[in-house]
Design an enzyme around this catalytic site. Structure first.
Site, PDB file in Angstrom:
ATOM      1  N   CYS A 131     -14.784  -3.360  -0.097  1.00  0.00           N
ATOM      2  CA  CYS A 131     -13.420  -3.752   0.240  1.00  0.00           C
ATOM      3  C   CYS A 131     -12.991  -4.896  -0.679  1.00  0.00           C
ATOM      4  CB  CYS A 131     -13.336  -4.181   1.699  1.00  0.00           C
ATOM      5  SG  CYS A 131     -14.166  -5.750   2.040  1.00  0.00           S
ATOM      6  N   ARG A 190       0.832  -1.212   0.000  1.00  0.00           N
ATOM      7  CA  ARG A 190       0.000   0.000   0.000  1.00  0.00           C
ATOM      8  C   ARG A 190       0.863   1.256   0.000  1.00  0.00           C
ATOM      9  NH1 ARG A 190      -3.666  -0.171   4.916  1.00  0.00           N
ATOM     10  NH2 ARG A 190      -4.793  -1.710   3.667  1.00  0.00           N
ATOM     11  N   LYS A 234      -6.231   6.899  12.653  1.00  0.00           N
ATOM     12  CA  LYS A 234      -6.636   7.497  11.381  1.00  0.00           C
ATOM     13  C   LYS A 234      -7.037   8.963  11.537  1.00  0.00           C
ATOM     14  CE  LYS A 234      -8.141   3.044   9.531  1.00  0.00           C
ATOM     15  NZ  LYS A 234      -9.252   2.234   8.972  1.00  0.00           N
ATOM     16  N   CYS A 256     -16.139  -8.662   5.818  1.00  0.00           N
ATOM     17  CA  CYS A 256     -16.054  -9.023   7.238  1.00  0.00           C
ATOM     18  C   CYS A 256     -16.462  -7.820   8.060  1.00  0.00           C
ATOM     19  CB  CYS A 256     -14.640  -9.496   7.599  1.00  0.00           C
ATOM     20  SG  CYS A 256     -13.471  -8.154   7.935  1.00  0.00           S
ATOM     21  N   CYS A 265      -7.693 -11.215   1.252  1.00  0.00           N
ATOM     22  CA  CYS A 265      -7.719 -10.675   2.606  1.00  0.00           C
ATOM     23  C   CYS A 265      -7.900 -11.794   3.620  1.00  0.00           C
ATOM     24  CB  CYS A 265      -8.838  -9.647   2.754  1.00  0.00           C
ATOM     25  SG  CYS A 265      -8.952  -8.979   4.429  1.00  0.00           S
ATOM     26  N   CYS A 298     -13.726  -1.964   6.512  1.00  0.00           N
ATOM     27  CA  CYS A 298     -12.766  -1.124   5.789  1.00  0.00           C
ATOM     28  C   CYS A 298     -13.427  -0.216   4.759  1.00  0.00           C
ATOM     29  CB  CYS A 298     -11.709  -2.002   5.115  1.00  0.00           C
ATOM     30  SG  CYS A 298     -10.607  -2.826   6.282  1.00  0.00           S
ATOM     31  N   LYS A 355      -3.872   0.958  15.103  1.00  0.00           N
ATOM     32  CA  LYS A 355      -3.846   1.929  14.007  1.00  0.00           C
ATOM     33  C   LYS A 355      -4.565   3.210  14.411  1.00  0.00           C
ATOM     34  CE  LYS A 355      -7.722  -0.560  11.901  1.00  0.00           C
ATOM     35  NZ  LYS A 355      -8.121  -1.375  10.734  1.00  0.00           N
ATOM     36  N   ARG A 368      -2.311   6.388   9.899  1.00  0.00           N
ATOM     37  CA  ARG A 368      -2.479   5.898   8.530  1.00  0.00           C
ATOM     38  C   ARG A 368      -2.538   7.092   7.569  1.00  0.00           C
ATOM     39  NH1 ARG A 368      -4.305   0.492   8.395  1.00  0.00           N
ATOM     40  NH2 ARG A 368      -3.451  -0.584  10.214  1.00  0.00           N
TER      41      ARG A 368
END
Length: 568
Positions: free
Chosen positions: A433, A71, A214, A478, A439, A482, A212, A140
């Site tokens: 996603c 990424r 954001k 899931c 994934c 995301c 994480k 991120r």
């Protein structure tokens, strides 16, 4: 650490502490000749911008088929044609021949083999991009409303802050440069950086953040960056065509573990108002509070939303003020009221134009008569416009002259690429996603099936004369969310193989959570269930009421009572 001063930490915390600032044991495993990394390196590699994945479509009797998602972090989605061409070249040469625009305005390569990781990361850096901190327990990619309006200086001011905030919060460790940007023959490093990863992180410390983190920057009239879904959202307050400050929103996050009732989705809460000069320092103080008090024992509840939930917003704000060194005023009374996805042909305000092209689910590929990748190559090579990637996984061509419009449209049409004006509202406002097959968290399909679901929905909306309705439709494989399904008008979240949870009642502006309408719905029943709700919406809506607002007003019990008995 947490309030009880417990010394217990998760296994990932121990891995980070022993890593020598994100370095060890990656160098040894990078050169060991295998096609995968061990569990310690897997956790550390995320901070360098890559996830190890297993392609479930290609598993064999011999075992798993390993590859890597790589990424690139692109603050505000600002990228050049040259840089996009370089990423597409990499997709052809070392990945699965596609490129993906992410829901956070970055780019992803899929299917990169371990032996090609160093080459790929180095070449991304060669065109002045980077993968560092695109993943991992750090900030991120910093999102920002992407439209290149030059007649409104507010957009340039927001985008400048996104760039400065991203630079300020990028990890300082030299491990990234040593691993990926060192010349193998001369040992020369291609960028300045410490050696052996032994740079003390002035903001993060040796174990970085508990989870994480954001950031996003937006406007009350343009929340395309979805500020309420981030740990920290900066909502610009404007007067007389300039930003006078930002409302700081804290605690947004969508990751959920259904088996753990202690987890939940949350939209951010307004904490305080800051001036533009205070914004980075206050943001840094928030990061440090999460660093020192976020849960490092249980990663399921390690995001900052859980710290705020446990403490309450007042106590959290007091601690931020302590770290910042001054009191912070209450937020300004503003309401989010718009979302500009930037699609179509629009005036920039400086005599030039931009064109927003919808890219379904962000996937840049050539497939049959649809040849988006080839079209983008021609546009970037012959016209070379500056570009913006959007939070809805699409692309904006900037600085166009009026005379460029026929050429741009001709290239797209010649390659079978629908113009934004040619697609339905349902498709335009949808995103998914990647999910299966790569994934590791995916339970169900998402990107590969949403187009066919939209195909079916378009037919039914046309029958109901509702094809012009604007609503967000987001799908994930899931519950980690995301593609941000928990604040959309319609959310589909994979719950078990072939079955989804249907969420309703969010809204385009993104400042409200939706609710579970039905759980464990087989894929083939999703559209019939939604059509029943849309039929009721047409019959019972108030004047100018949006689909999400209608569902929110009705609530789950009334919707089920009115819709669940309707024949499918």
């Amino acid at each position: 650490m947490s309030d009880d001063k417990s010394k217990k930490v998760s296994a990932v915390e121990k891995i980070k502490l022993a890593s020598n600032y994100l370095l060890e044991p990656i160098p040894q495993e990078l050169a060991d000749g295998t096609d995968h990394f061990g569990k310690e390196s897997i956790q550390l590699l995320k901070h360098h911008g890559t996830y190890q994945q297993d392609n479930r479509d290609e598993r064999s009797k011999e075992g798993k088929s390993y590859s890597f998602m790589l990424r690139t972090a692109i603050p505000g989605g600002i990228i050049s044609s040259e840089q996009l061409l370089a990423e597409m070249d990499l997709g052809d040469e070392v990945a699965n021949s596609t490129l993906r625009i992410t829901t956070r305005q970055g780019l992803q390569l899929h299917g990169v083999l371990k032996k090609n990781l160093k080459q790929a990361i180095r070449r991304i850096n060669d065109v002045k991009l980077t993968t560092i901190a695109a993943c991992g327990d750090v900030k991120r990619n910093v999102m920002c409303s992407p439209c290149p309006y030059k007649g409104d200086p507010v957009y340039d001011q927001m985008q400048d802050l996104a760039e400065r905030l991203a630079i300020h919060l990028t990890p300082h460790t030299g491990a990234y440069y040593e691993l990926w940007l060192t010349d193998e023959e001369t040992g020369e490093k291609h960028q300045a950086g410490g050696s052996n990863g032994q740079v003390v992180e002035p903001i993060y410390g040796p174990t970085y953040l508990p989870r994480k983190f954001k950031f996003a920057i937006g406007l009350p009239g343009d929340n395309s960056a979805d500020v309420y879904t981030n740990d920290v959202g900066l909502l610009a307050i404007c007067e007389n065509w300039r930003i006078v400050g930002y409302n700081i929103l804290v605690g947004g996050s969508f990751g959920v573990t259904p088996s753990a009732k202690k987890t939940f989705a949350a939209v951010a809460q307004a904490m305080c108002f800051v001036t533009p000069n205070q914004a980075i320092d206050v943001a840094t103080a928030i990061v440090k509070v999460q660093r020192d008090f976020g849960n490092r024992a249980d990663r399921k509840v390690a995001r900052m939303k859980y710290l705020i939930h446990d403490w309450g917003l007042d106590r959290f704000k007091q601690k931020v003020e302590e770290y910042y060194g001054a009191n912070l005023p209450d937020p300004r009374p503003v309401v989010v009221h718009g979302f500009n996805d930037g699609m179509g042909w629009q005036a920039q305000g400086d005599g030039k134009w931009f064109y927003g092209l919808n890219v379904e689910n962000g996937r840049i590929k050539d497939e049959g008569d649809f040849r988006l990748k080839t079209a983008l190559r021609e546009i970037c090579s012959t016209m070379a416009p500056p570009l913006r990637l959007t939070p809805h996984q699409s692309i904006i061509f900037c600085d166009l002259a009026e005379k460029d419009r026929p050429k741009l449209f001709e290239i797209l049409r010649r390659h079978g690429v629908p113009l934004s004006e040619d697609i339905s509202n349902a498709r335009r406002w949808s995103m998914a996603c990647p999910a299966l097959p790569t994934c590791g968290l995916a339970i169900t399909e998402s990107e590969r099936v949403l187009p066919s679901i939209i195909d079916q929905l378009d037919v039914e909306l046309d029958k109901l004369d509702l094809k012009d309705e604007v609503f967000t439709f987001r799908m994930t494989g899931c519950p980690n969310g995301c593609a941000r399904p928990y604040n959309s008008d319609i959310g589909l979240v994979g719950k078990t193989a072939g079955k989804y949870t249907i969420f309703l009642g969010g809204r385009v502006c993104g400042d409200r959570l939706n609710f579970i309408y039905k759980d464990l719905v087989p894929e083939e029943e999703v559209i019939p269930d939604l059509v029943n709700v849309f039929r009721y919406f047409k019959e019972a809506r108030e004047q100018e009421e949006s689909f999400g607002d209608f569902c929110h007003r009705q609530g789950v019990e009334k919707l089920l009572a009115a819709c669940d008995t309707v024949p499918k």
